[in-house]
Design an enzyme around this catalytic site. Sequence first.
Site, short mmCIF file in Angstrom:
data_model
loop_
_atom_site.label_atom_id
_atom_site.label_comp_id
_atom_site.label_asym_id
_atom_site.label_seq_id
_atom_site.Cartn_x
_atom_site.Cartn_y
_atom_site.Cartn_z
N LYS A 95 39.67 23.31 40.52
CA LYS A 95 40.52 24.19 41.33
C LYS A 95 40.45 23.66 42.77
CE LYS A 95 41.53 27.54 44.11
NZ LYS A 95 42.25 26.93 45.19
N CYS A 98 32.07 18.99 57.45
CA CYS A 98 30.89 19.86 57.31
C CYS A 98 29.70 19.26 58.02
CB CYS A 98 30.58 20.11 55.85
SG CYS A 98 30.48 18.60 54.92
N GLU A 141 29.32 28.83 62.70
CA GLU A 141 30.16 27.67 62.40
C GLU A 141 31.58 27.93 62.90
OE1 GLU A 141 31.50 26.75 58.32
OE2 GLU A 141 30.88 24.70 58.69
P1 NAP Z 1 36.81 28.16 51.51
O1 NAP Z 1 37.81 29.02 52.14
O2 NAP Z 1 35.51 28.75 51.14
O3 NAP Z 1 37.53 27.53 50.23
C1 NAP Z 1 36.89 26.59 49.41
C2 NAP Z 1 37.51 26.65 48.02
O4 NAP Z 1 37.19 27.92 47.43
C3 NAP Z 1 39.04 26.57 48.02
O5 NAP Z 1 39.46 25.87 46.87
C4 NAP Z 1 39.43 28.03 47.92
O6 NAP Z 1 40.72 28.25 47.39
C5 NAP Z 1 38.38 28.53 46.96
N1 NAP Z 1 38.22 29.98 46.94
C6 NAP Z 1 38.69 30.91 47.79
N2 NAP Z 1 38.31 32.15 47.38
C7 NAP Z 1 37.57 31.98 46.27
C8 NAP Z 1 36.90 32.85 45.38
N3 NAP Z 1 36.87 34.18 45.56
N4 NAP Z 1 36.26 32.33 44.33
C9 NAP Z 1 36.24 30.99 44.11
N5 NAP Z 1 36.87 30.11 44.92
C10 NAP Z 1 37.51 30.60 45.98
O7 NAP Z 1 36.48 26.88 52.41
P2 NAP Z 1 37.51 25.91 53.14
O8 NAP Z 1 38.12 26.64 54.27
O9 NAP Z 1 38.40 25.27 52.13
O10 NAP Z 1 36.55 24.77 53.68
C11 NAP Z 1 35.85 24.86 54.89
C12 NAP Z 1 34.40 25.22 54.65
O11 NAP Z 1 33.84 24.29 53.73
C13 NAP Z 1 33.54 25.12 55.89
O12 NAP Z 1 32.65 26.21 55.94
C14 NAP Z 1 32.76 23.82 55.69
O13 NAP Z 1 31.52 23.76 56.36
C15 NAP Z 1 32.58 23.83 54.22
N6 NAP Z 1 32.32 22.49 53.71
C16 NAP Z 1 31.06 22.19 53.30
C17 NAP Z 1 30.75 20.93 52.83
C18 NAP Z 1 29.37 20.59 52.37
O14 NAP Z 1 29.22 19.60 51.67
N7 NAP Z 1 28.36 21.36 52.71
C19 NAP Z 1 31.76 19.96 52.75
C20 NAP Z 1 33.04 20.29 53.18
C21 NAP Z 1 33.31 21.57 53.65
P3 NAP Z 1 41.98 28.46 48.38
O15 NAP Z 1 42.11 27.20 49.11
O16 NAP Z 1 43.08 28.74 47.45
O17 NAP Z 1 41.61 29.63 49.26
#
Ligand code: NAP
Length: 483
Positions: free
Chosen positions: A175, A284, A385
């Site tokens: 997904k 990240c 963050e």
């Molecule tokens: P996000 O909003 O948490 O979304 C991540 C993924 O989860 C997307 O595919 C999203 O789908 C999905 N999602 C949303 N609601 C969900 C639910 N209830 N259950 C399961 N999946 C769900 O994060 P983002 O905005 O895409 O990414 C930014 C964040 O990622 C930042 O906090 C960053 O630090 C973190 N990050 C961490 C790393 C690491 O390796 N530690 C690497 C990269 C990024 P939708 O897009 O459809 O909402």
Amino acid sequence: MSDVKTYPNYINGEWVTGEKTFENRNPANTDELVGLFARGTAQDIANAAEAARCAYPAWSGMTGPARGNYLFKAAEILDSRFEQLGLEMTREEGKTLPEAKGEVRRAINIFKYFAGEGSRMPGHLVPSERDRVFMFAIRKALGVVGLVTPWNFPSAIPAWKLAPALIAGNTVVLKPASAAPLSAWRLVEALAEAGVPKGVVNFVAGPGGELGEALVDAPPLKAVSFTGSCGIGNWLHERASRRRLRIQLEMGGKNPTIVLADADFKAAVENTANAAFFSTGQKCTATSRAIVEDSIYDRFVEALVERTAKLKVGDGREPGVDIGPAIDQAQLDTDLKYIEIGKKEGAALKIGGRRLSEGAFAKGYFVEPTIFSDVEEGMTIAQEEIFGPVLAVMRARDFDHAIKIANHVAFGLSASIQTQNVSRIFDYVHKIEAGLLTVNLPSAGVEYQLPFGGTKDSSFGPKEQGPAALDFYTDYKTVYLKY
Ligand code: NAP
């Protein structure tokens, strides 16, 4: 509009369009529609998980090298489209073309690396205490694994989950993030063209809330690997734990770069600017706090501001652009909200701080790279963050004080130190609370051959990438054999 492609989901070896679509737009110019994507439903997730369950026995029963051949082939297909994939990533995510191409190259290398792992799949073989007993432990796949990925590395992150999951013999439901699903779609397309049997890889795009819930509740699922925000990760963990699903979470950070007085000054400025602002601060592992030793603090802030003033913001496809847009309106609003909070809490705004909306910027989500100095540990911009090009510069009395400030956050993803002092480097390696450490390099910029992941609130579960990646995607079978 007629030449805009609709990208279907991929379920049980079929490309499935469904009733509704959603848009993928260029964050540098929202007039530009990159593509339409089939909006998956909870039923699509259920179908995908069931297809993966059916495909599992044959796929996991294949030899590791045979599975590796599919990954090698997919890597070749991706390589043959290298230029196109880079450009598409810049259009959907906004990062600059060199950064996008670097990421595509990394995804290809990840496929190749794990393709080779199919011929190794290391287990354990040790001598028994008992006479004529032969004992060993072999790795065994888990079954159906759900992969949930973010938009900021739209190719590398899906690749570093897909490749180890598949090589170990699991079947998957991916997904992708709704803001940038095309790069992940291209990986799945390559795997399909490489001949991966039906049901082994499934792709369902659409709203995270609805699909995420359906995924974590899908009966065939055995494990979930998630990268994204802490809020969603924590929710997933709670939900997955009810079923005792294996879960891996990689989430947010508040990464420090410590700059000591003996650092190579020019390199330290360059590394800090690079880590804070490239990819619009949307890595990240990006630096969001520079913690600088008192004796060089003022000179460092001045030089960093001077360097930052030279960074060019714009459409990542244009040569010479260093920083692209924020991914969407919500992330832009978050960046601007934290800039206001920084000002209100008394930090000194040294450069940037504004949305760019004139002329060529009018149709994108552009924000100036922003530096606050005189940031105190208790301030919101030193703790939360932001995930944008906003850097907090903090003053440290000495090395020990710098480490204390660096560790005084809930997160522990990456960290960097700039110094020439070998003893300090080793003290830092031992004392810093982070999973990914750099020395005299930017805090961002890791390679795929070593374990990846953080500590504290940033991460949960086994590490990703490198040989460690197999730990999440496999279990052991231990065998004692008397002969
Ligand atoms: P996000 O909003 O948490 O979304 C991540 C993924 O989860 C997307 O595919 C999203 O789908 C999905 N999602 C949303 N609601 C969900 C639910 N209830 N259950 C399961 N999946 C769900 O994060 P983002 O905005 O895409 O990414 C930014 C964040 O990622 C930042 O906090 C960053 O630090 C973190 N990050 C961490 C790393 C690491 O390796 N530690 C690497 C990269 C990024 P939708 O897009 O459809 O909402």
